[in-house]
Design an enzyme around this catalytic site. Sequence first.
Site, short mmCIF file in Angstrom:
data_model
loop_
_atom_site.label_atom_id
_atom_site.label_comp_id
_atom_site.label_asym_id
_atom_site.label_seq_id
_atom_site.Cartn_x
_atom_site.Cartn_y
_atom_site.Cartn_z
N TYR A 1 17.86 43.13 -39.69
CA TYR A 1 17.70 44.30 -40.56
C TYR A 1 18.42 45.48 -39.91
O TYR A 1 18.30 45.69 -38.70
CB TYR A 1 16.21 44.65 -40.73
CG TYR A 1 15.96 46.00 -41.38
CD1 TYR A 1 15.77 46.08 -42.76
CD2 TYR A 1 15.93 47.17 -40.63
CE1 TYR A 1 15.55 47.33 -43.37
CE2 TYR A 1 15.73 48.41 -41.23
CZ TYR A 1 15.54 48.47 -42.60
OH TYR A 1 15.34 49.69 -43.19
N GLU B 1 21.11 50.75 -46.20
CA GLU B 1 20.20 49.74 -45.67
C GLU B 1 20.77 48.34 -45.92
O GLU B 1 21.26 48.07 -47.01
CB GLU B 1 18.83 49.88 -46.35
CG GLU B 1 17.76 48.98 -45.77
CD GLU B 1 16.39 49.23 -46.43
OE1 GLU B 1 15.43 49.47 -45.69
OE2 GLU B 1 16.31 49.18 -47.67
#
Lengths: 381, 291
Positions: free
Chosen positions: A101, A189
């Site tokens: 991530y 993101e």
Amino acid sequence: MDLLEYQGKQLFARHGIPVPSGKPAGTVEEAVAAADEIGYPCAVKAQVQIGGRGKLGGIKIANNQAEARQHAEAILGMDIRGLTVFEVWIEGASQIASEYYASVVFDRGAKAPLVMLSTKGGMDIEAVADEDPDAIARLHVDPLLGFQDFHGRRLAYEAGVDADVVRPIGAMLKKLYNAFIAEEATLVEVNPLIITPEREVKALDAKVTLDNNALFRHPENAELRDRSAEDPQERMAKERGLTYVKLDGNIGILGNGAGLVMSTLDVVKGAGGEPANFLDAGGGSKADAITSAVEVILSDSKVTAVLFNIFGGITRCDEVARGLIEAFSQLNPSVPFVVRLDGTNDVEGRRILAEANLPNVYTEATMDGAAARVVELAKAA
Amino acid sequence: MSILIDKNTRLVTTGITGSEGKFHTLRNRDYGTNVVAGVTPGKGGQDVDGIPVFNTIREAVDKQGANTAMIFVPPPFAADSILEAEEAGIELIIAITEGIPAHDELRAFQVIKKNGRSRLVGPNCPGILSPDKANVGIIPAGFFKPGNVGVVSRSGTLTYQVGNELAQSGFGNSTIVGIGGDPVPGTDFIDVLGLFQDDPETELIVMCGEIGGDAEERAADFIAAHVTKPVVGYIAGFTAPPGKQMGHAGAIVSGSKGTAAAKAEALEAKGVRVGRTPTEVARIAMEILGH
């Protein structure tokens, strides 16, 4: 402005961030042609801004043309939690060895960009933050200094990524940071950021939020659209430069300034009413903006009464009064209006309104009184 | 006393020749604010109703002794104007302009912080009012009189609403500070709470917040640790639907969901009473100060 996945990936690609190759498609035929070009297996992905689309049937793998057609037919037009799918993104299926991530976010509290990296990718990162906060490496970057190579190494080591990808991950973070700055994003993101069995680093998803206030410097971004997220009234309001959010009730609300409008919604609800919308006519509203705002509010057929709650600072109450009179002459509304004017040029505004003697317009001196009155009128309608 | 602005304020307005800049500067002067200069590049040597206009803020400081700047230039140029004021040594920069790009605000904020010689209030704020002393910005001053209640707020018009409710209940104000609703406010709740705590005239502080971010939660911690004066809170947006999500990363940063209920809870947990409507804020203030 929130971008769709494919818009975010195209933005990433412009900044040298590796993404799987793909093509957007708005029809089944376009989707099949795109799948043929990209080759099989490929992923058919619904383009809506909602988490968990995969679990809801919005992402399918096609192993051949027949499957590509079948999936595109199923996904295009489907409803995912209230959003209609107008576009799919076809991309080559990726082999995954690890899922990480990564994100860069505009941290309002620290007043600096915050870069985050975790090896626990591919899942709900909020859950990771709650259950295992140490699994997320975080670093605030001084925007006057920018993202340095050591920042990337530090985050990679702290997150505990596989040793052989420390440098490529660091390089990826630097590119994400630079894209965040160059495109004036408030969020970039990647979840998951994948490592392939060949040890390549790729962004398998993309979530990008751009700063609306900076779009004038990025005309190519200003043109991006997400048809699935556009409510007709909201689009109409946006074209007129008004901030409008549609709600479920029947009392149309217009105020100046987001805080006062939110407070007005609270007070109307407290008085037993159900607001039909949030509409901030903005600072310094001129008469024509008020006329447009009335048009937007009345375009919602559920509205049975309208409340104007104005406390003028930069907004002048005389302009508001003139706008309301103009709106009445253009639109001839059939629902009652309750108007409360206070602040800059309020005496003048109230005088103009009184002289115009508009039908079905009631003035109130206080916000509480105006809320009670509009609730009463809406119920009587 | 009051905080931030008073009779010693010497104001320069940037963007004074624009219609809004002119209108509000003259209103501020009519109120009694000492407006010493205006700045519009290319219009140096002119005047606006007797207020001398200069090409640069530096000149306004050198020739007129300006110590406070009000920024009224359009959003694409506003951060540049803030930085120009900082470079010219202006102590207090009040940025009214709405719609400044967030990254511009970020850089301006970081420069001001690094150099440590100016305070920025705003952007996207209504300004500051110290009743009967000075008004800098767009607050409709006629509603307020001097007194012992300090008000700090993220929202302009909500400030007027709450201030007006207090006025109707007989309260006056030491100073009213609009810190603005932008992502990077130059001055936070906690900065202003600290100033009010140190101001002998202020006996009660009203703090108006709204949904989003975590400034109210941080203020709650600050109040518990540093503020001995009573504080009354108000949060707008209890019934607002969840706005556009900032994405998951945003939720991690704030450490809170940013809802009105979460903020009210954070404040109440630290002993701050929170009014559910502007009227209730005034009622609580009356209970505390015993009017």
